[in-house]
Design an enzyme around this catalytic site. Structure first.
Site, PDB file in Angstrom:
ATOM      1  N   LYS A  21       7.295   3.847  71.627  1.00  0.00           N
ATOM      2  CA  LYS A  21       5.948   4.408  71.796  1.00  0.00           C
ATOM      3  C   LYS A  21       5.075   4.068  70.595  1.00  0.00           C
ATOM      4  CE  LYS A  21       3.921   8.965  70.981  1.00  0.00           C
ATOM      5  NZ  LYS A  21       3.882   8.814  69.526  1.00  0.00           N
ATOM      6  N   ASN A  22       5.627   4.264  69.390  1.00  0.00           N
ATOM      7  CA  ASN A  22       4.797   4.087  68.201  1.00  0.00           C
ATOM      8  C   ASN A  22       4.527   2.622  67.890  1.00  0.00           C
ATOM      9  OD1 ASN A  22       4.536   6.783  67.981  1.00  0.00           O
ATOM     10  ND2 ASN A  22       5.828   7.022  66.157  1.00  0.00           N
ATOM     11  N   ARG A  92      -3.131  10.489  69.994  1.00  0.00           N
ATOM     12  CA  ARG A  92      -3.271  10.267  68.562  1.00  0.00           C
ATOM     13  C   ARG A  92      -3.502   8.790  68.222  1.00  0.00           C
ATOM     14  NH1 ARG A  92      -4.404  11.955  63.488  1.00  0.00           N
ATOM     15  NH2 ARG A  92      -3.356  10.593  62.026  1.00  0.00           N
ATOM     16  N   ASP A 116      -0.202  15.018  69.162  1.00  0.00           N
ATOM     17  CA  ASP A 116       0.649  16.159  68.842  1.00  0.00           C
ATOM     18  C   ASP A 116      -0.099  17.168  68.005  1.00  0.00           C
ATOM     19  OD1 ASP A 116       3.027  15.752  70.056  1.00  0.00           O
ATOM     20  OD2 ASP A 116       3.722  14.362  68.532  1.00  0.00           O
ATOM     21  N   ASP A 306       9.979  12.296  62.504  1.00  0.00           N
ATOM     22  CA  ASP A 306      10.243  12.362  63.948  1.00  0.00           C
ATOM     23  C   ASP A 306      11.714  12.643  64.276  1.00  0.00           C
ATOM     24  OD1 ASP A 306       7.610  11.884  64.405  1.00  0.00           O
ATOM     25  OD2 ASP A 306       7.835   9.801  64.999  1.00  0.00           O
TER      26      ASP A 306
HETATM   27  C1  UD1 Z   1       2.859   8.092  62.745  1.00  0.00           C
HETATM   28  C2  UD1 Z   1       3.587   8.366  64.051  1.00  0.00           C
HETATM   29  C3  UD1 Z   1       4.269   9.709  64.038  1.00  0.00           C
HETATM   30  C4  UD1 Z   1       5.125   9.864  62.804  1.00  0.00           C
HETATM   31  C5  UD1 Z   1       4.322   9.531  61.543  1.00  0.00           C
HETATM   32  C6  UD1 Z   1       5.145   9.561  60.264  1.00  0.00           C
HETATM   33  C7  UD1 Z   1       2.255   7.217  65.694  1.00  0.00           C
HETATM   34  C8  UD1 Z   1       1.324   7.328  66.862  1.00  0.00           C
HETATM   35  N1  UD1 Z   1       2.625   8.361  65.136  1.00  0.00           N
HETATM   36  O1  UD1 Z   1       1.810   9.056  62.657  1.00  0.00           O
HETATM   37  O2  UD1 Z   1       5.068   9.814  65.219  1.00  0.00           O
HETATM   38  O3  UD1 Z   1       5.560  11.211  62.743  1.00  0.00           O
HETATM   39  O4  UD1 Z   1       3.753   8.215  61.672  1.00  0.00           O
HETATM   40  O5  UD1 Z   1       6.221   8.706  60.375  1.00  0.00           O
HETATM   41  O6  UD1 Z   1       2.678   6.139  65.295  1.00  0.00           O
HETATM   42  N2  UD1 Z   1      -2.184  11.387  55.781  1.00  0.00           N
HETATM   43  C9  UD1 Z   1      -3.251  11.695  54.965  1.00  0.00           C
HETATM   44  N3  UD1 Z   1      -4.406  11.000  55.127  1.00  0.00           N
HETATM   45  C10 UD1 Z   1      -4.529  10.006  56.049  1.00  0.00           C
HETATM   46  C11 UD1 Z   1      -3.419   9.674  56.859  1.00  0.00           C
HETATM   47  C12 UD1 Z   1      -2.257  10.396  56.706  1.00  0.00           C
HETATM   48  O7  UD1 Z   1      -3.187  12.602  54.140  1.00  0.00           O
HETATM   49  O8  UD1 Z   1      -5.594   9.391  56.123  1.00  0.00           O
HETATM   50  C13 UD1 Z   1      -0.927  12.155  55.647  1.00  0.00           C
HETATM   51  C14 UD1 Z   1      -0.658  12.966  56.917  1.00  0.00           C
HETATM   52  O9  UD1 Z   1      -1.298  14.206  56.905  1.00  0.00           O
HETATM   53  C15 UD1 Z   1       0.827  13.129  56.868  1.00  0.00           C
HETATM   54  C16 UD1 Z   1       1.305  11.825  56.236  1.00  0.00           C
HETATM   55  O10 UD1 Z   1       0.161  11.273  55.570  1.00  0.00           O
HETATM   56  O11 UD1 Z   1       1.186  14.185  56.009  1.00  0.00           O
HETATM   57  C17 UD1 Z   1       1.881  10.826  57.223  1.00  0.00           C
HETATM   58  O12 UD1 Z   1       0.912  10.406  58.132  1.00  0.00           O
HETATM   59  P1  UD1 Z   1       0.943   8.961  58.793  1.00  0.00           P
HETATM   60  O13 UD1 Z   1       2.038   8.154  58.194  1.00  0.00           O
HETATM   61  O14 UD1 Z   1      -0.444   8.443  58.759  1.00  0.00           O
HETATM   62  O15 UD1 Z   1       1.344   9.290  60.287  1.00  0.00           O
HETATM   63  P2  UD1 Z   1       0.632   8.861  61.599  1.00  0.00           P
HETATM   64  O16 UD1 Z   1       0.253   7.431  61.552  1.00  0.00           O
HETATM   65  O17 UD1 Z   1      -0.396   9.875  61.957  1.00  0.00           O
END
Ligand code: UD1
Length: 418
Positions: A21-22, A92, A116, A306
């Site tokens: 999915k990701n 998302r 989510d 995850d």
């Molecule tokens: C992706 C995955 C999700 C997984 C996550 C971490 C998808 C659709 N989702 O989510 O399933 O749980 O990676 O492996 O691929 N953060 C900030 N600022 C930002 C971006 C992120 O502070 O601009 C923080 C977030 O709040 C969080 C952490 O960084 O605490 C990780 O986020 P990120 O790696 O960006 O996850 P996603 O891409 O949202």
């Protein structure tokens, strides 16, 4: 719709790991970069793919599904980079359109991302990186709007190796002028998959698989549509291994790739699961009660957030006491209340959960709070006496390709009920 699980023992047979999915959602997003017909294979049959298709169609592409595991996306150039909130809000990964639409069309308007619901999911790193590349943002509580007169390459050091921010900056940099360096980049296998598709399309990306990506911008005319197969889903693979861990048995997880989940497999082994990697999958067996471990979630190659609900569910029935530490999303302990309804002994202390293993969980009615936690409740149900009924299964359907059918084929007593 509900999923009904009865205590199950001795799983056996073979399960095919579906596409990730990701990964697939991100691959779909970059089809806005070049005109032509894209054929994407090994597509998981999950609700989020259908939602992403709706989103792409809303901005002007066409999506066909010749069969549930294949996608044909046609980009004929008629794209309006304005994504409607009512679709964006459901997924998302819609945020992944930000970089490609902005760099290709010079402007983008996106409803703020949904998906989510496990706490605050900021996009400040995406915004700061794109701003450094020459974008101007105008944010409202429900919309991100950005414009640029042309993105320029620059060096960006991410404060945290965010998956989403790395992907957006990478995809924006493909058409930016000059060289972009992303330092402290996330290096999840799904990002490598995205890089590999972009490189096939004509992008110039170096350092793939490392935490320093260098992208040299190309012209839109240098990019072309391609065919690409999605990598297999390491979280779904992890789920079937967890199922063997709690229910025991011997299963071949076809398409599971040890190199994408090394740290997790080491921890599973410490818990007592035997996992033998083979060229085409993982031979998994478990014949005894699991042993407790302590673990903490970390960016790749650490234990992914995850995987955590699965591990917590396994610790709930393991021998001994384990501590789970969540370093990424504070909200991701909510499903623990559901496990406790089943008799799990868990104490939450800030971003730690202390799980004292019990001999048996007891089936009851629980609610799936999100994709991964929902799947973990299904797995925990395999170890519970009586019947576990999981509701809100639409969350699970967003990311799992026939979890129930695949588990049932291994001998698990699990079914869907409407
Ligand atoms: C992706 C995955 C999700 C997984 C996550 C971490 C998808 C659709 N989702 O989510 O399933 O749980 O990676 O492996 O691929 N953060 C900030 N600022 C930002 C971006 C992120 O502070 O601009 C923080 C977030 O709040 C969080 C952490 O960084 O605490 C990780 O986020 P990120 O790696 O960006 O996850 P996603 O891409 O949202």
């Amino acid at each position: 719709m509900q999923i009904v699980v009865e205590r199950s023992e001795n799983l056996s047979g073979e399960v095919q790991v579906p596409g990730a999915k990701n990964s697939v959602l991100k691959l779909m997003a970059v089809t806005v970069l070049a005109e032509g017909t894209y054929r994407i294979g090994n597509v998981p049959d999950i609700a989020d793919v259908a939602t992403m298709c709706e989103l792409l169609e809303a901005i002007g592409l066409r999506c066909h599904r010749p069969n549930p595991h294949q996608l044909e996306i046609v980009n004929s150039g008629n794209i309006r980079p304005v994504a409607p909130f009512e679709i964006v809000d459901r997924i998302r990964a819609s945020i992944n359109l930000l970089g490609p639409l902005l760099s290709r069309f010079g402007s983008v308007s996106l409803g703020l991302p949904g998906g989510d619901d496990f706490g605050d999911r900021p996009i400040d790193l995406h915004v700061a990186g794109l701003t450094a590349m020459g974008a101007t943002f105008d944010m409202t509580p429900t919309e991100v709007r950005a414009t640029t007169k042309g993105l320029r390459g620059t060096e960006i050091v991410l404060r945290f190796p965010s998956v989403g921010a790395t992907e957006n900056l990478l995809t924006a940099a493909v058409l930016a002028e000059g060289e972009t360096i992303i330092d402290n980049a996330a290096r999840e296998p799904e990002i490598n998959d995205l890089c590999s598709m972009l490189i096939d399309m004509g992008a110039d990306i170096r350092g793939v698989g490392t935490d320093r990506l260098t992208i040299v911008g190309v012209q839109p005319s240098d990019l072309r549509a391609v065919d690409h197969d999605v990598i297999n889903d390491r979280v779904q693979a992890a789920t079937y291994i967890a199922a063997v861990g709690v229910a025991k048995g011997e299963v071949f997880v076809r398409g599971g790739r040890a190199e994408h989940m090394e740290m997790l497999l080491n921890r599973y082994a410490e818990m007592g699961i035997s996992i033998i990697p083979q060229s085409d999958g993982l031979r998994v067996s478990c014949g005894r009660r699991l042993r407790a471990i302590d673990f903490a979630t970390l960016p790749y190659p650490g234990i992914a957030t995850d995987y955590k609900p699965l591990l917590v569910g396994m610790l709930a029935v393991a021998e001994g006491t384990g501590v789970a530490t969540e370093n990424l999303y504070p909200g991701r302990f909510r499903y623990v209340d559901e496990l406790m309804k089943m008799g799990a002994d868990v104490r939450i202390d800030g971003h730690h959960a202390v799980i004292r293993g019990v001999e048996k969980l007891t089936g009851t009615e629980v609610v799936a709070p999100d994709i991964r936690a929902g799947a973990a409740l299904v797995v925990a149900g395999l170890a519970a006496t009586g019947t576990t009924t999981i509701s809100q299964v639409h969350h699970i359907d967003r990311g799992y390709d026939d979890l129930v059918g695949r588990l049932a084929a291994l001998g698990a007593r699990v079914s869907r009920r409407s």
